[in-house]
Scaffold this active site. Structure first.
Site, PDB file in Angstrom:
ATOM      1  N   GLN A  81       0.828  -1.463  -0.218  1.00  0.00           N
ATOM      2  CA  GLN A  81       0.580  -0.056  -0.493  1.00  0.00           C
ATOM      3  C   GLN A  81       0.755   0.962  -0.158  1.00  0.00           C
ATOM      4  O   GLN A  81       1.999   1.149   0.216  1.00  0.00           O
ATOM      5  CB  GLN A  81      -0.881   0.332   0.756  1.00  0.00           C
ATOM      6  CG  GLN A  81      -1.978  -0.873   1.832  1.00  0.00           C
ATOM      7  CD  GLN A  81      -2.881  -0.556   2.109  1.00  0.00           C
ATOM      8  OE1 GLN A  81      -2.847  -1.706   3.527  1.00  0.00           O
ATOM      9  NE2 GLN A  81      -3.814   0.268   2.334  1.00  0.00           N
ATOM     10  N   HIS A  82       0.082   2.619  -0.354  1.00  0.00           N
ATOM     11  CA  HIS A  82       0.613   4.282   0.184  1.00  0.00           C
ATOM     12  C   HIS A  82       1.396   4.175  -1.057  1.00  0.00           C
ATOM     13  O   HIS A  82       1.947   5.097  -1.037  1.00  0.00           O
ATOM     14  CB  HIS A  82       0.942   4.131   1.239  1.00  0.00           C
ATOM     15  CG  HIS A  82       0.396   3.499   2.593  1.00  0.00           C
ATOM     16  ND1 HIS A  82      -1.311   3.983   2.752  1.00  0.00           N
ATOM     17  CD2 HIS A  82       0.188   2.719   3.415  1.00  0.00           C
ATOM     18  CE1 HIS A  82      -1.477   3.302   3.752  1.00  0.00           C
ATOM     19  NE2 HIS A  82      -0.816   2.829   4.531  1.00  0.00           N
ATOM     20  N   ASP A 239      -2.454  -4.472  -0.641  1.00  0.00           N
ATOM     21  CA  ASP A 239      -2.236  -5.766   0.333  1.00  0.00           C
ATOM     22  C   ASP A 239      -3.289  -6.531   1.379  1.00  0.00           C
ATOM     23  O   ASP A 239      -3.169  -7.474   1.699  1.00  0.00           O
ATOM     24  CB  ASP A 239      -0.433  -6.031   1.353  1.00  0.00           C
ATOM     25  CG  ASP A 239       0.178  -4.949   1.654  1.00  0.00           C
ATOM     26  OD1 ASP A 239      -1.055  -4.809   2.119  1.00  0.00           O
ATOM     27  OD2 ASP A 239       1.291  -5.282   2.129  1.00  0.00           O
TER      28      ASP A 239
END
Length: 481
Positions: A81-82, A239
């Site tokens: 992520q991110h 994820d």
């Protein structure tokens, strides 16, 4: 390869350090073939990777799967992520991706929180209070520190978006992953154009958000991977949302994931908005919510301590009164992005094994401190805690979680739950089923249950006390950078 009962699907996990691919029988959940290839991540203050490496790793992982990958009827990609992926007019990376554990944007996070009305306003607007992990802070850092790069960006993507787009030719994302950017309003489930204007990001640069169960596209020509043109591509997701799918998670069941980062989360039917910022109010990949707390320091930090002590990671010894806060990369829970590790209570008779146990205790303490905030008030406090991730296989991790949580601990036998969740998402496209229902049909959460033991309140209280007393020192670390 033995004959499959149903069509084959591919689930992918593009994580911080590697890409894994599973070919799965959609009828039974049996893993028919698998492959894995590593990534390179920069060291030091920056945590960056070249997105093209992820694509190359995906190709290598699929090549290891052999003929089975060529037979796949659908594919889905779960990913870290991110991460901020910036692309130019040709779809090539403008610069390496800024990963989730790159904390250089901590000053931008603090400024954005102040500029947009404080933590409570952010939580109500986006579901979360942004930390240095969030994509919006990374974009603000890029615009401030590398304005020439920001000016030539023509598309902004998350890691799983980047790979999906290279497969389909279409810019898409999903609600689970986009909810971790900081520029998606969880109440309206749409991009927050006022917030985007504040950070100077044109909404036209962002991908379309695909609905749960919707086809993101089909595999196009010229990709160089072993998929036939026209193979269905699912939305993919972040994820943690993918792992929740992989477990077939029902509301109220707690999960602790022990990987490079450590997370605790549970599916909820209530939209979260924690003004303290401890709990991120993420969406899941289905239509519910996935309140989650994350620590930056988990298995890698404990392994580093073991290496410094020249010990095997399982060589723990009980009986320590030493406290080790393993904040080796700064920390997110608690929010101390520039803090460093802290050791307190060392004595002449302290052994190396006790120091290692203290590192485990410090890492698990941070996660358990957030668990009650993640769970809904009506969640069953005696429900087994599902333990997943690479650390879940280690006896020292299992026993530390069991002792400090006071809960039964269940260890699912299924491995690679992110990739399995992505595979369930792909299978759902073919069967019309909810992806979590697919995973439950595959019985992915089955595994041994360790009975509850009495909670070690003394250790928990000791660590809490040291953390509280050390707060001025740890926060001074943050302002010294």
């Amino acid at each position: 390869m033995s004959a499959a009962e149903g069509p084959l699907v591919v689930g992918v996990d593009t994580s911080t350090q590697s890409t894994k691919a599973l070919v799965v029988d959609a009828a039974t959940g049996r893993v028919v073939a698998s492959g894995q290839a590593p990534h390179t991540v920069s060291s030091g203050a920056a945590r960056e990777s070249d997105p093209r490496q992820w694509w190359d790793a995906l190709g290598e992982a699929l090549a290891q799967c052999g003929d089975a990958a060529r037979e796949a009827a659908a594919v889905s990609i779960g990913g870290q992520q991110h991460g901020l992926v910036t692309l130019d007019e040709q779809g090539e990376p403008v610069r390496p991706a800024l990963l989730w554990n790159d904390v250089r944007s901590a000053p931008q996070a603090r400024r954005l929180i102040d500029e947009l009305g404080g933590p409570k306003a952010w939580a109500e607007r986006t579901g979360s209070v942004p930390s240095a992990s969030f994509t919006v802070t990374k974009w603000a850092w890029l615009a401030e520190h590398e304005p020439d790069a920001a000016r030539v960006v023509r598309a902004v993507r998350l890691p799983h978006d980047y790979l999906t787009e290279r497969l389909t030719g279409e810019g898409t994302t999903d609600r689970g992953d986009v909810s971790g950017t900081g520029w998606w309003a969880s109440g309206t489930e749409a991009y927050d154009e006022g917030l985007l204007a504040r950070v100077g990001l044109d909404p036209a640069l962002l991908p379309r958000v695909v609905r749960p169960g919707e086809v993101a596209g089909t595999v196009r020509d010229g990709h160089g991977l072993p998929f036939s043109k026209g193979t269905l591509v699912a939305a993919g997701t972040g994820d943690n949302a993918a792992a929740a799918l992989g477990l077939g998670l029902r509301p109220g069941v707690p999960v602790m994931s022990l990987g490079t980062s450590g997370t605790v989360y549970a599916v909820s039917q209530h939209r979260p908005a924690d003004p303290t910022g401890t709990v991120a109010g993420f969406a899941d990949a289905r239509g519910d919510w996935l309140p989650l707390a994350c620590t930056l320091n988990c298995t890698l930090a404990v392994d580093r301590v073991a290496a410094l002590l020249n010990l095997d990671r399982e060589a723990v010894e009980p009986g320590t009164s030493t406290t080790l806060l393993p904040f080796l990369d700064g920390e997110r829970t608690p929010n101390l992005p520039h803090s460093s590790g802290l050791l307190y209570g060392l004595r002449h008779d302290t052994t190396a094994g006790q120091l290692l146990q203290a590192a485990y205790d410090g890492a698990v303490h941070s996660l358990l401190g957030a668990l009650d905030l993640v769970l809904d008030a009506d969640a069953d406090p005696s429900a087994p805690l599902l333990l997943i991730g690479g650390g879940a296989r280690g006896a020292a991790w299992q026993q530390t979680v069991r002792r400090l949580s006071g809960r039964p601990v269940q260890i699912p036998e299924a491995r690679e739950l992110v990739a399995l969740g992505a595979a369930a998402q792909a299978a759902g496209l073919l069967t019309g089923e909810d992806a979590a229902a697919v995973a439950r049909r595959w019985n992915t959460a089955a595994g041994p249950v360790l009975e509850a033991v009495e909670r070690d309140e003394a250790t928990l209280n000791r660590i809490t006390g040291v953390l509280s007393d050390a707060a001025p020192l740890l926060e001074r670390d943050a302002t010294a950078h």
